[in-house]
Design a protein around this motif. Structure first.
Motif, PDB file in Angstrom:
ATOM      1  N   PRO A 135     -11.793 -20.236  17.060  1.00 61.07           N
ATOM      2  CA  PRO A 135     -13.046 -20.093  17.810  1.00 61.07           C
ATOM      3  C   PRO A 135     -12.767 -19.777  19.278  1.00 61.07           C
ATOM      4  N   PHE A 136     -13.551 -18.871  19.841  1.00 60.20           N
ATOM      5  CA  PHE A 136     -13.259 -18.426  21.199  1.00 60.20           C
ATOM      6  C   PHE A 136     -13.376 -19.569  22.206  1.00 60.20           C
ATOM      7  N   ALA A 137     -14.280 -20.479  21.954  1.00 58.87           N
ATOM      8  CA  ALA A 137     -14.436 -21.617  22.874  1.00 58.87           C
ATOM      9  C   ALA A 137     -13.158 -22.439  22.948  1.00 58.87           C
ATOM     10  N   TRP A 138     -12.387 -22.464  21.870  1.00 58.96           N
ATOM     11  CA  TRP A 138     -11.152 -23.257  21.867  1.00 58.96           C
ATOM     12  C   TRP A 138     -10.085 -22.635  22.769  1.00 58.96           C
ATOM     13  N   ILE A 139      -9.884 -21.316  22.672  1.00 53.00           N
ATOM     14  CA  ILE A 139      -8.852 -20.707  23.511  1.00 53.00           C
ATOM     15  C   ILE A 139      -9.255 -20.768  24.979  1.00 53.00           C
ATOM     16  N   LYS A 140     -10.553 -20.715  25.268  1.00 51.56           N
ATOM     17  CA  LYS A 140     -10.997 -20.854  26.657  1.00 51.56           C
ATOM     18  C   LYS A 140     -10.677 -22.244  27.185  1.00 51.56           C
ATOM     19  N   ALA A 141     -10.732 -23.239  26.309  1.00 51.59           N
ATOM     20  CA  ALA A 141     -10.490 -24.618  26.724  1.00 51.59           C
ATOM     21  C   ALA A 141      -9.014 -25.002  26.675  1.00 51.59           C
ATOM     22  N   LEU A 142      -8.203 -24.250  25.974  1.00 51.49           N
ATOM     23  CA  LEU A 142      -6.812 -24.630  25.739  1.00 51.49           C
ATOM     24  C   LEU A 142      -6.019 -24.597  27.045  1.00 51.49           C
ATOM     25  N   ARG A 143      -5.151 -25.602  27.214  1.00 51.85           N
ATOM     26  CA  ARG A 143      -4.396 -25.745  28.454  1.00 51.85           C
ATOM     27  C   ARG A 143      -2.894 -25.846  28.193  1.00 51.85           C
ATOM     28  N   HIS A 144      -2.130 -25.359  29.159  1.00 51.89           N
ATOM     29  CA  HIS A 144      -0.685 -25.534  29.170  1.00 51.89           C
ATOM     30  C   HIS A 144      -0.350 -26.957  29.639  1.00 51.89           C
ATOM     31  N   PRO A 145       0.898 -27.388  29.464  1.00 50.42           N
ATOM     32  CA  PRO A 145       1.271 -28.738  29.900  1.00 50.42           C
ATOM     33  C   PRO A 145       0.992 -29.015  31.370  1.00 50.42           C
ATOM     34  N   ASP A 146       1.008 -27.958  32.212  1.00 39.57           N
ATOM     35  CA  ASP A 146       0.737 -28.172  33.637  1.00 39.57           C
ATOM     36  C   ASP A 146      -0.747 -28.192  33.957  1.00 39.57           C
ATOM     37  N   GLY A 147      -1.598 -28.074  32.935  1.00 39.21           N
ATOM     38  CA  GLY A 147      -3.039 -28.116  33.136  1.00 39.21           C
ATOM     39  C   GLY A 147      -3.692 -26.759  33.276  1.00 39.21           C
ATOM     40  N   ALA A 148      -2.908 -25.704  33.444  1.00 40.78           N
ATOM     41  CA  ALA A 148      -3.471 -24.365  33.567  1.00 40.78           C
ATOM     42  C   ALA A 148      -4.037 -23.910  32.228  1.00 40.78           C
ATOM     43  N   ARG A 149      -5.170 -23.250  32.276  1.00 42.06           N
ATOM     44  CA  ARG A 149      -5.768 -22.745  31.045  1.00 42.06           C
ATOM     45  C   ARG A 149      -4.985 -21.542  30.529  1.00 42.06           C
ATOM     46  N   PHE A 150      -4.952 -21.388  29.211  1.00 43.85           N
ATOM     47  CA  PHE A 150      -4.202 -20.295  28.606  1.00 43.85           C
ATOM     48  C   PHE A 150      -4.650 -18.935  29.110  1.00 43.85           C
ATOM     49  N   LEU A 151      -5.928 -18.764  29.313  1.00 44.99           N
ATOM     50  CA  LEU A 151      -6.440 -17.455  29.692  1.00 44.99           C
ATOM     51  C   LEU A 151      -6.489 -17.249  31.201  1.00 44.99           C
ATOM     52  N   ALA A 152      -5.990 -18.220  31.973  1.00 48.49           N
ATOM     53  CA  ALA A 152      -6.080 -18.112  33.435  1.00 48.49           C
ATOM     54  C   ALA A 152      -5.332 -16.890  33.958  1.00 48.49           C
TER      55      ALA A 152
END
Length: 582
Positions: A53-70
């Motif tokens: 779901p697109f909402a999940w990838i928008k919310a997903l974060r790297h260990p440093d807190g940065a979002r995947f799509l940032a």
């Protein structure tokens, strides 16, 4: 456990390093048919992949807190797409709509768009083999969801980002259930498929991943559909192929196991590709014995797939953007067209020659010879695999030779894939109506047949049967490992070389095997003299270590293809200049 694999620089460090392009972006000249409108469509047209779901990838974060799509997935090498309908998504990724839901999806341009850096300029090459690190993306998504499911604080943050506000206990329960259900097959294929060390930049084992997804995640008889024993290590990585001229080759894929060259065969090639990159495939037995509903809950986007094939036909080979010595080009052309025994390249291998006739291609194909020239053999181990057939046990398509024999409880995995692809195409008109194949009908059927729906249906079935009857060939048990010899147009933009990407430049390919680099960096910096990867690369790169001829089956052997190694230095220089001009 993992012997004879390439050694890569720290992928953990790589994952934290965003790809930084040169300051200026230019587009290679790829012909008058390749317009900005075509490019924009190619970069984000839905083919049916459904990652999450697109909402999940928008919310997903790297260990440093940065979002995947940032960073627009730039840390994995994916390229900015300023024309994306969803700002921030790179080339080849999109937010796809289905049943009023939005899904994070990818399309073929993600793997077939290249950028090379020369003198402060980044050159974009559409249809070129991507310089991306797909395995690190897959691994990082897996790690991020493991944290979400094991860390209450991480799950709470994820839930707030996905659901908004302060979710109720019931909403949290439903979300966790949905994530659990999605994560089980995703984690299984990541855990069971991805080798360590990994593929690195510019390489992947696509055939194994397609086999693993279809046989390992899609055809099980249990509710989960998973058959873990059908999944094996994807350790026969190859470089991404280029797409220009691909629709008219009479064979495709490096080992040439699938016929190619008309719209029906192109559709089959692309259906298999979607099933390998997150397409939903959940075949089920019907009430009739051994009759399968191949498109049960399918996410295949047939109009998108056929439109993408049309767009690919418009991509011309990129023209060399720098100056050429025309006298050397002429001398190199003479060398190129010599007999291969005298260092030539064209005759019998890389020439433009008429290929096999196809049912729905009246202009003809280009011959794509399959030759064993001593290169790495590991991909043939993949093609020989067998697997449990699950819900497809006993299935067949009676009127198409090649898939008219029932699958056994355990069978060749290429037969499982062939039946899945062909069944999905044959069944499409029943699910979506005859109009789903209108682009093929326009090219393939006489006007009289189109005037009669019943005649058209019969002709469609017959045309499909004729085109698909030899689609997948089972590799013979023999000590010959044949790979395709493509026409060399645009070859300057396809480094590294050989099917497994084990040679960094065309200049290195003209050297004896022992003199080819035993290791080199793979990245976007380009060497215009040696025609291929520059020796020094930027932060976004991985170190590839190649094996010699003693390890031909390692997946990483730089052995073979010794044509031209005995040319004089001046002849090699001329030949390289000619190859730049193609």
């Amino acid at each position: 456990m993992f012997t004879s694999r390439p050694f890569f620089a720290s992928l953990a460090a790589l994952a934290m390093t965003a790809h930084v392009s040169a300051a200026e972006l230019k587009y290679a000249d790829q012909g008058v048919k390749w317009t900005q409108a075509s490019r924009t469509e190619f970069y984000s047209l839905d083919q049916g992949a459904r990652i999450m779901p697109f909402a999940w990838i928008k919310a997903l974060r790297h260990p440093d807190g940065a979002r995947f799509l940032a960073d627009g997935l730039g840390r994995y090498g994916y390229l900015p797409n300023p024309d994306s309908e969803t700002p921030g998504l790179p080339v080849g990724f999109l937010s796809a709509s289905e049943n009023s839901a939005q899904y994070f999806s990818m399309t073929c341009s993600a793997c077939h768009t290249r950028q090379i850096d020369v003198g402060g300029v980044s050159w974009r090459i559409d249809g070129g083999p991507a310089l991306v690190d797909f395995q690190s993306l897959l691994n990082d998504i897996d790690l991020a969801f493991k944290k979400i499911l094991s860390d209450d604080a991480a799950f709470k943050q994820f839930a707030q980002d996905v659901l908004g506000g302060d979710p109720t206990p019931r909403e949290l329960q439903h979300l966790r259930r949905d994530v659990d259900v999605w994560f089980a097959p995703y984690d299984t294929i990541v855990r069971k498929s991805l080798p360590s060390p990994g593929w690195g930049v510019g390489r992947l084992d696509a055939v194994s991943m397609i086999f693993n997804r279809v046989a390992g995640l899609d055809i099980g008889a249990t509710h989960s559909r998973i058959i873990e024993n059908n999944i094996t290590w994807a350790d026969a990585a190859v470089r991404y192929p280029f797409l220009w001229n691909a629709p008219i080759q009479d064979f495709t894929q490096w080992p040439g196991f699938a016929e190619n060259g008309d719209d029906i065969l192109g559709l089959a090639r692309n259906v298999g590709e979607v099933y390998g990159v997150f397409g939903v495939y959940r075949p089920k037995q019907t009430i009739l014995p051994n009759v399968i509903d191949y498109l049960n809950d399918s996410s295949l986007n047939y109009p998108g797939l056929m439109r993408l094939e049309t767009l690919i036909k418009q991509i011309a080979p990129p023209k060399w953007p720098w100056s050429l010595d025309q006298a050397l080009v002429s001398k190199g052309a003479e060398i190129f067209n010599r007999d291969p025994k005298n260092g030539g390249c064209a005759k019998g291998c890389h020439e433009i020659a008429k290929g096999a006739p196809r049912v729905c291609n009246f202009q003809g194909t280009w011959r794509t010879p399959l030759e064993d020239v001593g290169t790495d053999s590991r991909e043939y181990q993949v093609l020989a695999r067998e697997a449990e057939t699950g819900v497809l046990n006993g299935a067949r398509i009676a009127f198409i030779p090649g898939v008219d024999k029932p699958l056994k409880p355990k069978d060749k995995i290429i037969s499982i894939l062939g039946l899945s692809v062909i069944g999905s195409i044959i069944e499409a008109p029943l699910h979506f109506g005859l109009d789903v194949f209108q682009p093929i009908l326009d090219d393939c059927l006489p006007a009289a047949a189109q005037a009669s729906p019943e005649s058209a249906k019969l002709l469609v079935r017959n045309k499909l049967a004729a085109a698909l009857k030899n689609l997948y060939t089972k590799p013979a048990a023999q000590p010959s490992f044949k790979y395709e010899s493509r026409v060399m147009q645009g070859i300057w933009a396809a480094a590294p070389y050989l099917h497994n990407g084990s040679v960094p430049t065309l200049a290195d390919l003209l050297k004896p095997v022992a003199e080819r680099p035993a290791s080199f960096k793979v990245g976007t910096a380009y060497d215009v003299e040696s025609v291929g990867l520059a020796k020094e690369q930027g932060a976004f790169s991985t170190l590839y270590t190649a094996d010699d001829c003693a390890k031909r089956d390692s997946g990483n052997s730089r052995c073979g293809h010794t044509f031209g190694v005995n040319l004089t230095p001046d002849e090699k220089k001329a030949l390289l200049e000619y190859l730049k001009s193609l």
